[in-house]
Design a protein around this motif. Sequence first.
Motif, PDB file in Angstrom:
ATOM      1  N   MET A 198      18.850  37.235  49.474  1.00  0.00           N
ATOM      2  CA  MET A 198      18.832  36.601  50.557  1.00  0.00           C
ATOM      3  C   MET A 198      19.810  35.179  50.611  1.00  0.00           C
ATOM      4  O   MET A 198      19.657  34.746  49.657  1.00  0.00           O
ATOM      5  CB  MET A 198      17.723  36.150  51.284  1.00  0.00           C
ATOM      6  CG  MET A 198      16.788  37.214  51.967  1.00  0.00           C
ATOM      7  SD  MET A 198      15.325  36.597  52.510  1.00  0.00           S
ATOM      8  CE  MET A 198      15.770  36.595  54.348  1.00  0.00           C
ATOM      9  N   ALA A 199      20.397  35.003  51.575  1.00  0.00           N
ATOM     10  CA  ALA A 199      21.182  33.709  51.400  1.00  0.00           C
ATOM     11  C   ALA A 199      20.312  32.536  51.440  1.00  0.00           C
ATOM     12  O   ALA A 199      20.955  31.618  50.627  1.00  0.00           O
ATOM     13  CB  ALA A 199      21.994  33.563  53.070  1.00  0.00           C
ATOM     14  N   ILE A 200      19.397  32.373  51.860  1.00  0.00           N
ATOM     15  CA  ILE A 200      18.426  31.336  51.756  1.00  0.00           C
ATOM     16  C   ILE A 200      18.040  31.130  50.146  1.00  0.00           C
ATOM     17  O   ILE A 200      18.034  29.896  49.812  1.00  0.00           O
ATOM     18  CB  ILE A 200      17.093  31.369  52.731  1.00  0.00           C
ATOM     19  CG1 ILE A 200      17.192  30.763  53.755  1.00  0.00           C
ATOM     20  CG2 ILE A 200      15.899  31.145  51.803  1.00  0.00           C
ATOM     21  CD1 ILE A 200      16.688  29.478  54.294  1.00  0.00           C
ATOM     22  N   ASP A 201      17.631  32.319  49.607  1.00  0.00           N
ATOM     23  CA  ASP A 201      17.389  32.186  48.168  1.00  0.00           C
ATOM     24  C   ASP A 201      18.786  31.455  47.299  1.00  0.00           C
ATOM     25  O   ASP A 201      18.183  30.937  46.511  1.00  0.00           O
ATOM     26  CB  ASP A 201      16.976  33.640  47.563  1.00  0.00           C
ATOM     27  CG  ASP A 201      15.619  34.080  48.196  1.00  0.00           C
ATOM     28  OD1 ASP A 201      14.876  33.190  48.462  1.00  0.00           O
ATOM     29  OD2 ASP A 201      15.689  35.448  48.452  1.00  0.00           O
ATOM     30  N   LYS A 202      19.818  32.206  47.711  1.00  0.00           N
ATOM     31  CA  LYS A 202      20.962  31.431  47.056  1.00  0.00           C
ATOM     32  C   LYS A 202      21.290  29.958  47.175  1.00  0.00           C
ATOM     33  O   LYS A 202      21.442  29.133  46.308  1.00  0.00           O
ATOM     34  CB  LYS A 202      22.142  32.063  47.533  1.00  0.00           C
ATOM     35  CG  LYS A 202      22.457  33.714  46.847  1.00  0.00           C
ATOM     36  CD  LYS A 202      23.668  34.224  47.646  1.00  0.00           C
ATOM     37  CE  LYS A 202      23.638  35.692  47.056  1.00  0.00           C
ATOM     38  NZ  LYS A 202      24.962  36.382  47.470  1.00  0.00           N
ATOM     39  N   ILE A 203      20.887  29.512  48.382  1.00  0.00           N
ATOM     40  CA  ILE A 203      20.920  28.032  48.824  1.00  0.00           C
ATOM     41  C   ILE A 203      19.882  27.231  47.906  1.00  0.00           C
ATOM     42  O   ILE A 203      20.117  26.232  47.246  1.00  0.00           O
ATOM     43  CB  ILE A 203      20.497  27.924  50.125  1.00  0.00           C
ATOM     44  CG1 ILE A 203      21.548  28.448  51.139  1.00  0.00           C
ATOM     45  CG2 ILE A 203      20.241  26.358  50.579  1.00  0.00           C
ATOM     46  CD1 ILE A 203      21.621  28.431  52.624  1.00  0.00           C
ATOM     47  N   PHE A 204      18.568  27.989  47.858  1.00  0.00           N
ATOM     48  CA  PHE A 204      17.658  27.242  47.095  1.00  0.00           C
ATOM     49  C   PHE A 204      18.033  27.228  45.585  1.00  0.00           C
ATOM     50  O   PHE A 204      17.782  26.298  44.671  1.00  0.00           O
ATOM     51  CB  PHE A 204      16.281  27.919  47.095  1.00  0.00           C
ATOM     52  CG  PHE A 204      15.407  27.672  48.409  1.00  0.00           C
ATOM     53  CD1 PHE A 204      15.407  26.233  49.099  1.00  0.00           C
ATOM     54  CD2 PHE A 204      14.941  28.745  49.001  1.00  0.00           C
ATOM     55  CE1 PHE A 204      14.690  25.958  50.181  1.00  0.00           C
ATOM     56  CE2 PHE A 204      14.359  28.580  50.353  1.00  0.00           C
ATOM     57  CZ  PHE A 204      14.152  27.185  50.959  1.00  0.00           C
ATOM     58  N   GLU A 205      18.843  28.295  45.022  1.00  0.00           N
ATOM     59  CA  GLU A 205      19.167  28.179  43.606  1.00  0.00           C
ATOM     60  C   GLU A 205      20.104  27.129  43.388  1.00  0.00           C
ATOM     61  O   GLU A 205      20.122  26.547  42.479  1.00  0.00           O
ATOM     62  CB  GLU A 205      19.609  29.577  43.468  1.00  0.00           C
ATOM     63  CG  GLU A 205      18.390  30.778  43.197  1.00  0.00           C
ATOM     64  CD  GLU A 205      17.306  30.334  42.227  1.00  0.00           C
ATOM     65  OE1 GLU A 205      17.825  29.832  40.921  1.00  0.00           O
ATOM     66  OE2 GLU A 205      16.176  30.342  42.487  1.00  0.00           O
ATOM     67  N   GLU A 206      20.796  27.292  44.320  1.00  0.00           N
ATOM     68  CA  GLU A 206      21.984  25.849  44.129  1.00  0.00           C
ATOM     69  C   GLU A 206      21.633  24.624  44.293  1.00  0.00           C
ATOM     70  O   GLU A 206      21.949  23.663  43.496  1.00  0.00           O
ATOM     71  CB  GLU A 206      23.206  26.145  45.257  1.00  0.00           C
ATOM     72  CG  GLU A 206      24.010  27.371  45.018  1.00  0.00           C
ATOM     73  CD  GLU A 206      24.708  27.391  43.670  1.00  0.00           C
ATOM     74  OE1 GLU A 206      25.323  26.347  43.209  1.00  0.00           O
ATOM     75  OE2 GLU A 206      24.717  28.338  43.051  1.00  0.00           O
ATOM     76  N   ILE A 207      20.564  24.495  45.131  1.00  0.00           N
ATOM     77  CA  ILE A 207      19.797  23.298  45.241  1.00  0.00           C
ATOM     78  C   ILE A 207      19.041  22.674  44.007  1.00  0.00           C
ATOM     79  O   ILE A 207      18.993  21.597  43.528  1.00  0.00           O
ATOM     80  CB  ILE A 207      18.775  23.274  46.535  1.00  0.00           C
ATOM     81  CG1 ILE A 207      19.481  23.009  47.657  1.00  0.00           C
ATOM     82  CG2 ILE A 207      18.014  21.886  46.516  1.00  0.00           C
ATOM     83  CD1 ILE A 207      18.983  23.412  49.023  1.00  0.00           C
ATOM     84  N   LYS A 208      18.470  23.772  43.142  1.00  0.00           N
ATOM     85  CA  LYS A 208      17.624  23.442  42.053  1.00  0.00           C
ATOM     86  C   LYS A 208      18.642  22.973  40.945  1.00  0.00           C
ATOM     87  O   LYS A 208      18.309  22.070  40.204  1.00  0.00           O
ATOM     88  CB  LYS A 208      17.115  24.717  41.695  1.00  0.00           C
ATOM     89  CG  LYS A 208      15.875  25.257  42.322  1.00  0.00           C
ATOM     90  CD  LYS A 208      15.262  26.383  41.697  1.00  0.00           C
ATOM     91  CE  LYS A 208      14.202  27.079  42.918  1.00  0.00           C
ATOM     92  NZ  LYS A 208      13.635  28.146  42.186  1.00  0.00           N
ATOM     93  N   LYS A 209      20.003  23.303  41.048  1.00  0.00           N
ATOM     94  CA  LYS A 209      20.878  22.845  39.945  1.00  0.00           C
ATOM     95  C   LYS A 209      21.421  21.226  40.300  1.00  0.00           C
ATOM     96  O   LYS A 209      22.048  20.869  39.396  1.00  0.00           O
ATOM     97  CB  LYS A 209      21.943  23.928  40.315  1.00  0.00           C
ATOM     98  CG  LYS A 209      22.116  25.288  39.830  1.00  0.00           C
ATOM     99  CD  LYS A 209      23.354  26.102  40.022  1.00  0.00           C
ATOM    100  CE  LYS A 209      23.194  27.487  39.802  1.00  0.00           C
ATOM    101  NZ  LYS A 209      24.482  28.222  40.042  1.00  0.00           N
ATOM    102  N   LEU A 210      21.083  20.788  41.492  1.00  0.00           N
ATOM    103  CA  LEU A 210      21.553  19.523  41.839  1.00  0.00           C
ATOM    104  C   LEU A 210      20.762  18.625  40.836  1.00  0.00           C
ATOM    105  O   LEU A 210      19.565  18.807  40.498  1.00  0.00           O
ATOM    106  CB  LEU A 210      21.296  19.215  43.118  1.00  0.00           C
ATOM    107  CG  LEU A 210      22.199  19.904  44.401  1.00  0.00           C
ATOM    108  CD1 LEU A 210      21.683  19.500  45.638  1.00  0.00           C
ATOM    109  CD2 LEU A 210      23.701  19.631  44.196  1.00  0.00           C
ATOM    110  N   SER A 211      21.243  17.361  40.603  1.00  0.00           N
ATOM    111  CA  SER A 211      20.496  16.442  39.826  1.00  0.00           C
ATOM    112  C   SER A 211      19.503  15.757  40.921  1.00  0.00           C
ATOM    113  O   SER A 211      19.605  16.010  42.125  1.00  0.00           O
ATOM    114  CB  SER A 211      21.450  15.308  39.655  1.00  0.00           C
ATOM    115  OG  SER A 211      22.005  14.394  40.511  1.00  0.00           O
TER     116      SER A 211
END
Length: 71
Positions: free
Chosen positions: A1-14
């Motif tokens: 899902m697109a939302i899961d991808k967004i969450f994964e990208e957010i987790k990579k942020l400092s």
Amino acid sequence: MAIDKIFEEIKKLSPMDRYKLRTMLDFDEITEDDIEISKSAAGGWADVDADELIKDIYGKREKSSRMGEEW
């Protein structure tokens, strides 16, 4: 899902970038004044003597009255 991808990208942020993102999402618009205030806060510790601060911190730790386990 697109939302899961967004969450994964957010987790990579400092942590700081996640905070900035939360701040941006809380407001409709970030103004130039907001940016300038943030920049001015960045140098807020310029007058602190880092070596003296570290010495004070370690001195207070040695004088601590807390009970703890001995390692």
